[in-house]
Write a protein that holds these residues in place. Structure first.
Motif, short mmCIF file in Angstrom:
data_model
loop_
_atom_site.label_atom_id
_atom_site.label_comp_id
_atom_site.label_asym_id
_atom_site.label_seq_id
_atom_site.Cartn_x
_atom_site.Cartn_y
_atom_site.Cartn_z
N UNK A 48 11.72 -13.20 -6.57
CA UNK A 48 10.81 -12.74 -5.89
C UNK A 48 11.14 -10.74 -6.11
N UNK A 49 11.78 -10.78 -5.83
CA UNK A 49 12.43 -9.21 -5.93
C UNK A 49 11.64 -8.57 -7.69
N UNK A 50 12.20 -9.37 -8.67
CA UNK A 50 11.82 -9.07 -9.86
C UNK A 50 10.28 -9.15 -10.10
N UNK A 51 9.21 -9.99 -9.61
CA UNK A 51 8.29 -9.75 -9.35
C UNK A 51 7.46 -8.06 -9.05
N UNK A 52 8.28 -8.09 -7.49
CA UNK A 52 7.58 -7.06 -7.32
C UNK A 52 7.76 -5.49 -7.32
#
Ligand code: ISJ
Length: 365
Positions: free
Chosen positions: A76-80
């Protein structure tokens, strides 16, 4: 404090955090603009600037995942951060990316997963067209499917590498979920035809045999094309993914109908730029060799002896002579690693031709 007051206080805190986040994102974007200025000012005569650095972006994403303490998950953080970088890069230079279209294909989803949504993505009608657009310089990169975990190689892509001199700059993996989709004109008890790409029909073969054994299956050039067709046609259904369902406003009659729950497709990013190592890389090569006893053994031996992990080996007709073949080989490591270099040198003595298609960071997301 009442729960209403608690909520109010928390929202005030979120507003203030959002303002700080915006300030930080803007500062980051200004830094990226500065990077572009430095890149431009340090050019030698005749050199063109390289704005997009896949190895740097892969490192940033891996680093964020390493230091992430939650509660948001690593993906999720990587996607952001993927999207933040995409927007920062677009300030430096808006990338043009060709993909196997039409709009709504899994290849488009893969392109956006890899580059983020701030790129200009252009649908092409065929895999070969994606290659040709990159060769012609009409786009910076192309995205093409190369293998599916259920159905195997995408031969058009492998064959295109024999015809065009392009570099593999990256890979993306995508979980593929297929749905049975219908438009508003279709009575669900009257489905007489099911459209999709041949690969998608094959990935749902058992489900179709169980639920629609006598309905005609029609292969089209893409599953987005199938979705577009059933939008207006009577009593037909399409097998396609979420993007196509949304794009054409179709209803899902059945969800996730792929036979294997881990059904995934791997896509390649093709371009003209060689990518430096990040220490977690893969390399793809093509090898052609004479058909003699022990030839395959001689090909694989150097990898085995040097402990290099082969992730894939695929055979295709060489297209120059009957019953002669080329091997597409992927392995872990970068062509600048000393060990890989020595293996490639040894291989080049054993084979008729060896071409490095590219070394690139392993898929992060
Ligand atoms: C900022 C740079 O340019 C681009 C943008 C990046 C980013 O926003 O972090 C990273 C790599 C490049 O694709 C850079 O080269 O560092």
């Amino acid at each position: 404090m009442s729960s209403q007051d608690q909520l109010k206080a928390l929202r005030v805190r979120i507003d203030s955090l959002d303002e700080k986040l915006l300030e930080l994102i803007s500062e980051r974007a200004r830094c990226a603009e500065e990077v572009a200025r430095v890149k431009m000012s340090s050019l030698k005569p005749g050199e063109s600037p390289v704005f997009y650095r896949p190895e740097r972006e892969a490192w940033v994403l891996k680093h964020i995942m390493e230091i992430n303490k939650g509660p948001l998950g690593n993906e999720e953080v990587a996607r952001l951060f993927r999207e933040i970088m995409s927007s920062c890069l677009a300030l430096e230079y808006p990338l043009k990316v060709a993909y196997l279209g039409p709009e709504g294909t899994f290849t488009q989803a893969a392109a956006l997963k890899h580059f983020g949504h701030a790129v200009i993505s252009l649908p092409m009608a065929a895999i070969d067209e994606v290659f040709r657009e990159v060769v012609a310089g009409a786009v910076n990169f192309g995205v093409v499917p190369v293998e599916n975990s259920t159905e195997g190689a995408v031969n058009h892509t492998l064959d295109s590498f024999l015809e065009h001199n392009l570099v593999i700059c990256g890979e993306v993996e995508l979980r593929i979920h297929h749905h049975l989709l219908v438009g508003e004109n279709t009575r669900t008890d009257k489905i007489s035809r099911i459209y999709s790409h041949a690969q998608s029909l094959a990935q749902c073969r058992k489900w179709l045999d169980a639920h629609y054994p006598s309905v005609e299956r029609v292969a089209l050039s893409s599953n987005a094309d199938a979705a577009r067709r059933v939008k207006s046609e009577w009593n037909s259904a399409a097998i396609a993914g979420d993007m196509a369902a949304q794009l054409y406003g179709l209803t899902k009659l059945a969800e996730k109908i792929e036979d294997r729950p881990d059904n995934s497709t791997r896509f390649l990013i093709i371009g003209n730029q060689e990518v430096p190592p990040i220490g977690d890389d893969k390399t793809s090569i093509i090898v052609s060799m004479n058909n003699k006893p022990g030839a395959l053994h001689a090909l694989l031996m150097p990898f085995y002896e040097n402990g290099i992990d082969l992730t894939r080996i695929e055979t295709r007709p060489s297209r120059c002579g009957k019953w002669t073949y080329v091997f597409f080989i992927d392995f872990v490591g970068h062509c600048h690693d000393p060990l890989v270099k020595s293996v490639l040198e040894r291989l080049s003595q054993e084979v008729v031709a060896l071409k490095v298609l590219g070394s690139y960071p392993k898929a992060v997301l």
